[in-house]
Write an enzyme that holds these catalytic residues in place. Sequence first.
Site, PDB file in Angstrom:
ATOM      1  N   ASP A   5      16.014   4.360 -11.445  1.00 18.97           N
ATOM      2  CA  ASP A   5      15.023   5.402 -11.679  1.00 18.97           C
ATOM      3  C   ASP A   5      14.640   5.394 -13.162  1.00 18.97           C
ATOM      4  OD1 ASP A   5      14.373   8.124  -9.708  1.00 18.97           O
ATOM      5  OD2 ASP A   5      13.672   8.156 -11.800  1.00 18.97           O
ATOM      6  N   ASP A  51      12.078   1.361 -15.770  1.00 16.14           N
ATOM      7  CA  ASP A  51      10.712   1.643 -15.321  1.00 16.14           C
ATOM      8  C   ASP A  51      10.317   0.489 -14.403  1.00 16.14           C
ATOM      9  OD1 ASP A  51       7.998   1.963 -14.944  1.00 16.14           O
ATOM     10  OD2 ASP A  51       7.573   2.461 -17.047  1.00 16.14           O
ATOM     11  N   ASN A 108      11.592   3.065  -2.356  1.00 15.50           N
ATOM     12  CA  ASN A 108      11.153   4.461  -2.238  1.00 15.50           C
ATOM     13  C   ASN A 108      10.288   4.936  -3.392  1.00 15.50           C
ATOM     14  OD1 ASN A 108      11.560   7.526  -1.602  1.00 15.50           O
ATOM     15  ND2 ASN A 108      12.439   7.223  -3.652  1.00 15.50           N
ATOM     16  N   TYR A 144      -3.663   5.533  -5.157  1.00 12.85           N
ATOM     17  CA  TYR A 144      -2.406   5.789  -4.439  1.00 12.85           C
ATOM     18  C   TYR A 144      -2.570   5.489  -2.952  1.00 12.85           C
ATOM     19  CZ  TYR A 144       1.455   8.626  -2.461  1.00 12.85           C
ATOM     20  OH  TYR A 144       2.556   9.070  -1.768  1.00 12.85           O
ATOM     21  N   LYS A 195      -0.653   2.709  -0.791  1.00  8.35           N
ATOM     22  CA  LYS A 195       0.240   3.147   0.291  1.00  8.35           C
ATOM     23  C   LYS A 195      -0.172   2.554   1.640  1.00  8.35           C
ATOM     24  CE  LYS A 195       3.442   5.460  -1.674  1.00  8.35           C
ATOM     25  NZ  LYS A 195       4.844   5.041  -1.504  1.00  8.35           N
ATOM     26  N   VAL A 244       6.183  16.366   2.292  1.00  4.86           N
ATOM     27  CA  VAL A 244       7.619  16.668   2.237  1.00  4.86           C
ATOM     28  C   VAL A 244       7.892  17.616   1.068  1.00  4.86           C
ATOM     29  CG1 VAL A 244       9.927  15.667   2.076  1.00  4.86           C
ATOM     30  CG2 VAL A 244       8.071  14.367   3.157  1.00  4.86           C
ATOM     31  N   THR A 261       9.712  18.279  -1.474  1.00  2.00           N
ATOM     32  CA  THR A 261      10.595  17.866  -2.571  1.00  2.00           C
ATOM     33  C   THR A 261      10.470  18.895  -3.694  1.00  2.00           C
ATOM     34  OG1 THR A 261       8.807  16.642  -3.557  1.00  2.00           O
ATOM     35  CG2 THR A 261      10.220  15.422  -2.036  1.00  2.00           C
TER      36      THR A 261
END
Length: 254
Positions: free
Chosen positions: A43, A69, A96, A161, A165, A194, A196
Amino acid sequence: MTVEATYPDLKGRTALVTGGADGIGRATVIALARQSARIGFIDIAADAGRALETELRATGADVAFACADLRDIEAALAAVDVLEARLGPAAILVNNAGHDERHAFAAVTPEYWDDRFAVNLRPMMFLAQKLAPGMAALGGGAIVNLSSTSWMKRSADLIAYTTAKSAVIGFTRSLARELGKDRIRVNCVTPGWVMTPRQRAERLTPERWAEAQEQQAIKGAIEPEDIAAMILFLASNASRMCTGQNFIVDAGSV
Ligand SMILES: NC(=O)c1ccc[n+]([C@@H]2O[C@H](COP(=O)([O-])OP(=O)(O)OC[C@H]3O[C@@H](n4cnc5c(N)ncnc54)[C@H](O)[C@@H]3O)[C@@H](O)[C@H]2O)c1
């Protein structure tokens, strides 16, 4: 409450998770730890990553964090080397990490477009390429890539994005064919909206919540653990004849 299944084959297996410090990745790291897998996670968020590593080690989990990164492929591959040296060759890769930063169509520059692909798509390819020979040597493995229902919903204000995706699905299908001969399974998990910590802090408004609930066949919050549950199933040999497929976890929205 998400029902927690047990997959005995995950015990002692090495799994690498990208973006494991927060959100769905964090839930996946924790879920894998509860299966007694050996987990390495990468991460960019150093403090959150170290905190999770410390928290899980205190419970006896075999977990290691590497800060990198993922837009920097060389750094990402070096992080994999560090984690595998500590945990052994990975049999599982969870691609992920991603970021759904909003952007106006008219404002997208070539540099920004490339940057979004560097976050949301490119690391998946080069981590899979790096780890596939080791998985083949182990007799097989599992790769799980994260897509998003946003492109299916024709969402606006995030075209780089959504394009990246949607490409995750094509990537998953071709990669499954590339690696199937080595018994490496490749699947995609496509979450709906979701809840989060970041989505709650940055995106959740009463209007958006009402709209999402209207779209969902099953009402209520989709939690990170609901996505981790599907990832675990696809990581385990419980899904040994599933490959090249997309598994949507969106409470019936699309
Ligand atoms: N939350 C949702 O509603 C939702 C919906 C559909 C798809 N997804 C997908 O699920 C995945 C996880 O999303 P999330 O909501 O848990 O995100 P999040 O922002 O909560 O967590 C993402 C993690 O990835 C890390 N990360 C981001 N960029 C990075 C980089 N360049 N290098 C290394 N690490 C990086 C972050 O630091 C963070 O820890 C993403 O691929 C996302 O696109 C999420």
